[in-house]
Design a protein around this motif. Sequence first.
Motif, PDB file in Angstrom:
ATOM      1  N   ARG A 192       1.624 -12.278  -5.388  1.00  0.00           N
ATOM      2  CA  ARG A 192       0.724 -12.455  -4.251  1.00  0.00           C
ATOM      3  C   ARG A 192       1.199 -11.646  -3.037  1.00  0.00           C
ATOM      4  NH1 ARG A 192      -3.072 -16.389  -5.127  1.00  0.00           N
ATOM      5  NH2 ARG A 192      -2.692 -17.724  -6.946  1.00  0.00           N
ATOM      6  N   GLU A 193       2.510 -11.597  -2.837  1.00  0.00           N
ATOM      7  CA  GLU A 193       3.046 -10.773  -1.751  1.00  0.00           C
ATOM      8  C   GLU A 193       2.748  -9.293  -1.994  1.00  0.00           C
ATOM      9  OE1 GLU A 193       7.189 -11.431  -1.206  1.00  0.00           O
ATOM     10  OE2 GLU A 193       6.974 -13.606  -0.901  1.00  0.00           O
ATOM     11  N   LEU A 194       2.885  -8.866  -3.252  1.00  0.00           N
ATOM     12  CA  LEU A 194       2.604  -7.476  -3.586  1.00  0.00           C
ATOM     13  C   LEU A 194       1.125  -7.162  -3.406  1.00  0.00           C
ATOM     14  CD1 LEU A 194       3.462  -4.723  -4.629  1.00  0.00           C
ATOM     15  CD2 LEU A 194       3.254  -5.607  -6.966  1.00  0.00           C
ATOM     16  N   SER A 195       0.267  -8.104  -3.760  1.00  0.00           N
ATOM     17  CA  SER A 195      -1.173  -7.912  -3.564  1.00  0.00           C
ATOM     18  C   SER A 195      -1.487  -7.720  -2.085  1.00  0.00           C
ATOM     19  CB  SER A 195      -1.950  -9.107  -4.118  1.00  0.00           C
ATOM     20  OG  SER A 195      -3.336  -8.953  -3.908  1.00  0.00           O
ATOM     21  N   ALA A 196      -0.845  -8.506  -1.244  1.00  0.00           N
ATOM     22  CA  ALA A 196      -1.063  -8.365   0.204  1.00  0.00           C
ATOM     23  C   ALA A 196      -0.621  -6.983   0.681  1.00  0.00           C
ATOM     24  CB  ALA A 196      -0.309  -9.461   0.951  1.00  0.00           C
ATOM     25  N   LEU A 197       0.513  -6.495   0.157  1.00  0.00           N
ATOM     26  CA  LEU A 197       0.983  -5.160   0.536  1.00  0.00           C
ATOM     27  C   LEU A 197       0.011  -4.089   0.046  1.00  0.00           C
ATOM     28  CD1 LEU A 197       3.119  -3.278   1.722  1.00  0.00           C
ATOM     29  CD2 LEU A 197       4.340  -3.409  -0.477  1.00  0.00           C
ATOM     30  N   SER A 198      -0.499  -4.261  -1.156  1.00  0.00           N
ATOM     31  CA  SER A 198      -1.478  -3.311  -1.694  1.00  0.00           C
ATOM     32  C   SER A 198      -2.707  -3.242  -0.800  1.00  0.00           C
ATOM     33  CB  SER A 198      -1.879  -3.710  -3.114  1.00  0.00           C
ATOM     34  OG  SER A 198      -2.985  -2.958  -3.567  1.00  0.00           O
ATOM     35  N   HIS A 199      -3.166  -4.385  -0.307  1.00  0.00           N
ATOM     36  CA  HIS A 199      -4.329  -4.414   0.574  1.00  0.00           C
ATOM     37  C   HIS A 199      -4.000  -3.791   1.936  1.00  0.00           C
ATOM     38  CE1 HIS A 199      -5.957  -7.057  -2.485  1.00  0.00           C
ATOM     39  NE2 HIS A 199      -7.133  -6.933  -1.909  1.00  0.00           N
ATOM     40  N   GLN A 200      -2.795  -4.034   2.403  1.00  0.00           N
ATOM     41  CA  GLN A 200      -2.375  -3.451   3.683  1.00  0.00           C
ATOM     42  C   GLN A 200      -2.351  -1.926   3.603  1.00  0.00           C
ATOM     43  OE1 GLN A 200       1.529  -4.738   5.036  1.00  0.00           O
ATOM     44  NE2 GLN A 200       1.829  -2.790   6.087  1.00  0.00           N
ATOM     45  N   LYS A 201      -1.808  -1.397   2.491  1.00  0.00           N
ATOM     46  CA  LYS A 201      -1.686   0.054   2.324  1.00  0.00           C
ATOM     47  C   LYS A 201      -2.921   0.669   1.656  1.00  0.00           C
ATOM     48  CE  LYS A 201       2.640   0.162   3.745  1.00  0.00           C
ATOM     49  NZ  LYS A 201       3.016   0.800   5.032  1.00  0.00           N
ATOM     50  N   LYS A 202      -3.824  -0.191   1.154  1.00  0.00           N
ATOM     51  CA  LYS A 202      -4.956   0.291   0.356  1.00  0.00           C
ATOM     52  C   LYS A 202      -4.443   1.182  -0.779  1.00  0.00           C
ATOM     53  CE  LYS A 202      -8.504  -0.069   3.948  1.00  0.00           C
ATOM     54  NZ  LYS A 202      -7.734  -0.997   4.766  1.00  0.00           N
ATOM     55  N   ALA A 203      -3.446   0.658  -1.476  1.00  0.00           N
ATOM     56  CA  ALA A 203      -2.712   1.441  -2.466  1.00  0.00           C
ATOM     57  C   ALA A 203      -2.868   0.853  -3.865  1.00  0.00           C
ATOM     58  CB  ALA A 203      -1.233   1.474  -2.097  1.00  0.00           C
ATOM     59  N   PRO A 204      -2.895   1.708  -4.895  1.00  0.00           N
ATOM     60  CA  PRO A 204      -2.960   1.235  -6.282  1.00  0.00           C
ATOM     61  C   PRO A 204      -1.674   0.532  -6.704  1.00  0.00           C
ATOM     62  CG  PRO A 204      -2.664   3.610  -6.214  1.00  0.00           C
ATOM     63  CD  PRO A 204      -2.900   3.169  -4.805  1.00  0.00           C
ATOM     64  N   VAL A 205      -1.774  -0.244  -7.783  1.00  0.00           N
ATOM     65  CA  VAL A 205      -0.632  -0.994  -8.308  1.00  0.00           C
ATOM     66  C   VAL A 205      -0.536  -0.747  -9.818  1.00  0.00           C
ATOM     67  CG1 VAL A 205       0.388  -3.277  -8.664  1.00  0.00           C
ATOM     68  CG2 VAL A 205      -0.837  -2.767  -6.532  1.00  0.00           C
TER      69      VAL A 205
END
Length: 450
Positions: free
Chosen positions: A215-228
Amino acid sequence: MNIRIYNANILTMAEGCAVRQGEVWVRDDRIVHVGEADSFHGPEAGSRNAHHSPSGRPVLHTLRDSAPFHWDREIDARGNLVMPGFKDAHTHSAMTFLRSYADDLPLWDWLHKQVFPMEAKLTPEDIYHLSKLAIMEYLTSGITANFDMYLTPDTIAQASVDTGFRTVIVGALNDFTQSVAELEKWYDTYNHYHPLISFQLGFHAQYTTGDTLLRELSALSHQKKAPVWCHNSETAAETAQCVEHTGMTPTAYLDSLGLYDFGGGGYHCIYMSEKDLEIFRDRGLYAVTNPASNLKLASGIAPLTDIMDMDIPVAIGTDGPASNNCLDMFREMFLVIGLAKLREKDAAAMDANDVLAMATVNGAHAMGLADCDTLEPGKLADLILIDLHRPNMQPINNMTKNIVYSGSKENVLLTMVNGRILYEKGEFYIGTDPEEIYRKANAITSRLKS
């Protein structure tokens, strides 16, 4: 350097698998011309003319500043094939120390009883030297970039910069190593670090990474608009375990956390439901297949024809040298197509030219390397020269299909990354004596085993 490769067959991959004859001109790190010498249409077309010096060598003149530049090197390709370098879209480079060490075990025992305990002893300096060994092997296989998931991005990046190799580093977050805060720091650092280095968000796998971290990583992905990115549905047991614990497959569970809202993809992707494939299609995700590793660990065969029927792009990775054990894109390409035909019991299930695209263009796009996908003016000069004057490439009924079905490392004459020749005719030009790299790798391995 200014390098002219002439008398070549050229596969640009910008026009499918059509092959043409001509020349490729490289200025510094960029391709400036692909085609005949008298049809220059580089990024500065109209401002350059092709002339010849008194020696007969072509000289390009920039009319704006009247500053000529001469060829530092001219290479007669002798009719051999110039093409984009292969992109190894899933690697664990520093696992070279485990090559032929943890063999002939199922994935769970291999990972938990052999790999993880040995990895716990690694130092960042170890990873630096072990990564250089893998880079040497990539170069012999015509691989010009890798998508590397491992423990210490700083020393991975340094190994690639020091050898001149291109690496996209991906996070290896899990319950035992790395943190979301570190991933954010690395994302900000290594996407502005060096032209050869970039960074994407990632975690090891659903079964090694707890819900809070995801969930923390998902939040970072949304912050950076970055793929995972992550290992996804590699084994039947992993997939069943996720369904038991979450009520969803790994793909569906990760999607429910928002981890795929900005793209990315999965490595392996063997046990994929129809809903999983719909998620991959709708989210624009990439499936990276790793056939040799999957065979060695008896994980299964990826449903590539189903994936491709859903218009999901497929790329190819070797995985690490502990689970493969060979970092060889030629072997991977043959296994991709051979296993797809076997799985479907249909010799027409997949076309070799599609596999060549997976190993080049698709891999580049999966890794975010849009400047390295094809041979076109303005693109980065990441290319290879394939020797067609070998028995396995003759007769030439179909040049591109020969590469997939009968090509091998022996056909790689030259590997160029970012305009620099790093490997040519068995010799390495990476700033370090190969014997020193071998000595370091063996010393590290001996220390870890003791």
